[in-house]
Design an enzyme around this catalytic site. Sequence first.
Site, mmCIF file in Angstrom:
data_model
loop_
_atom_site.group_PDB
_atom_site.id
_atom_site.type_symbol
_atom_site.label_atom_id
_atom_site.label_comp_id
_atom_site.label_asym_id
_atom_site.label_seq_id
_atom_site.Cartn_x
_atom_site.Cartn_y
_atom_site.Cartn_z
ATOM 1 N N HIS A 1 -43.692 -7.460 -5.603
ATOM 2 C CA HIS A 1 -44.967 -7.566 -4.889
ATOM 3 C C HIS A 1 -44.817 -7.243 -3.403
ATOM 4 C CE1 HIS A 1 -47.351 -9.513 -8.101
ATOM 5 N NE2 HIS A 1 -46.162 -9.906 -8.514
ATOM 6 N N ARG B 1 -42.148 -6.883 -20.485
ATOM 7 C CA ARG B 1 -42.954 -7.894 -19.775
ATOM 8 C C ARG B 1 -42.165 -9.179 -19.585
ATOM 9 N NH1 ARG B 1 -48.291 -9.684 -22.347
ATOM 10 N NH2 ARG B 1 -48.471 -10.699 -20.321
ATOM 11 N N GLU C 1 -47.013 -6.633 -1.382
ATOM 12 C CA GLU C 1 -48.151 -7.211 -0.642
ATOM 13 C C GLU C 1 -47.851 -8.625 -0.158
ATOM 14 O OE1 GLU C 1 -47.903 -6.900 -3.857
ATOM 15 O OE2 GLU C 1 -48.961 -8.489 -4.939
ATOM 16 N N ILE D 1 -42.462 -12.179 -9.515
ATOM 17 C CA ILE D 1 -43.191 -13.311 -10.114
ATOM 18 C C ILE D 1 -43.445 -12.992 -11.586
ATOM 19 C CG2 ILE D 1 -45.265 -14.753 -10.018
ATOM 20 C CD1 ILE D 1 -45.559 -13.820 -7.057
ATOM 21 N N ARG D 2 -42.737 -13.652 -12.468
ATOM 22 C CA ARG D 2 -42.830 -13.369 -13.916
ATOM 23 C C ARG D 2 -42.907 -11.853 -14.140
ATOM 24 N NH1 ARG D 2 -46.766 -14.867 -16.799
ATOM 25 N NH2 ARG D 2 -48.278 -14.927 -15.136
ATOM 26 N N GLY E 1 -50.950 -9.590 -11.498
ATOM 27 C CA GLY E 1 -51.854 -10.542 -12.133
ATOM 28 C C GLY E 1 -51.421 -10.709 -13.565
ATOM 29 N N GLU E 2 -52.359 -10.653 -14.454
ATOM 30 C CA GLU E 2 -52.050 -10.796 -15.882
ATOM 31 C C GLU E 2 -52.534 -9.536 -16.580
ATOM 32 O OE1 GLU E 2 -50.182 -13.368 -16.684
ATOM 33 O OE2 GLU E 2 -50.045 -12.415 -18.641
ATOM 34 N N SER E 3 -51.574 -8.737 -17.051
ATOM 35 C CA SER E 3 -51.935 -7.422 -17.590
ATOM 36 C C SER E 3 -52.877 -7.527 -18.789
ATOM 37 C CB SER E 3 -50.678 -6.638 -17.966
ATOM 38 O OG SER E 3 -49.863 -7.392 -18.830
ATOM 39 N N CYS F 1 -46.365 -4.864 -10.447
ATOM 40 C CA CYS F 1 -46.171 -5.894 -11.460
ATOM 41 C C CYS F 1 -47.069 -5.691 -12.688
ATOM 42 C CB CYS F 1 -46.347 -7.257 -10.799
ATOM 43 S SG CYS F 1 -45.438 -8.548 -11.640
HETATM 44 N N1 GLN Z 1 -46.370 -11.529 -16.257
HETATM 45 C C1 GLN Z 1 -47.502 -10.724 -15.891
HETATM 46 C C2 GLN Z 1 -47.924 -9.811 -17.032
HETATM 47 O O1 GLN Z 1 -47.256 -9.723 -18.001
HETATM 48 C C3 GLN Z 1 -47.196 -9.894 -14.673
HETATM 49 C C4 GLN Z 1 -46.895 -10.809 -13.519
HETATM 50 C C5 GLN Z 1 -47.417 -10.344 -12.193
HETATM 51 O O2 GLN Z 1 -48.206 -9.401 -12.071
HETATM 52 N N2 GLN Z 1 -47.023 -11.051 -11.162
HETATM 53 O O3 GLN Z 1 -48.939 -9.203 -16.959
#
Ligand code: GLN
Length: 193
Positions: A169, A106, A171, A133-134, A47-49, A79
């Site tokens: 990921h 990151r 999952e 993913i990113r 997700g987004e940390s 992630c």
């Molecule tokens: N770019 C996200 C972050 O910095 C991590 C990306 C992800 O969990 N798929 O938190």
Amino acid sequence: MTIGIVAVQGAFIEHEKMLDNLGISYIELRQKNDLFHPIDGLILPGGESTVQGKLLAELDMFSLLKEKIDTGLPVLATCAGMILLAESLSNDTHKYFQTMPITVKRNAYGRQLGSFHTKSDFQGLGSIPMTFIRAPYIESASPSVDIVASVEGKAVAARYKKQIALSFHPELDGDTRIYELFLGLIQTQSVTN
Ligand code: GLN
């Protein structure tokens, strides 16, 4: 056995589907009270940390979760979850649980390679599908950390004590081997404790 899945933001439902496929029960950890339910393992989803860190602090869940990880609760972190476990981030001043002695970068693959899919060897499991993913990667790690997968020379999976941290990921790929590894860690734990 019950797994607690942090469910304040991000890709937690995909982890739930994987556990459903394996017939493992779980609870969503959405608020502080959920943390008083006994759990045998913890999943920190992608997700987004920054958002996850902020919400966990605001919901007053952060310290209790950190204490559980510090005292040996097995963790599977994907992630953003890896970012939450890292002792430090090389391109960000935020600090979260800091329970794994690794330095993580990151969004390490830049814009062009923001998302990609590959297969790579994972120690003890063979070739594993990996969706990024990113994603972050591990820039450096204490010698006490086992780097268990790398992609093009960059460390993307690590094990330390009862913690597994992944840049990718599992999952999303329907491959259950990493989950089985995690569940195995939990089972070893209950025999030895
Ligand atoms: N770019 C996200 C972050 O910095 C991590 C990306 C992800 O969990 N798929 O938190």
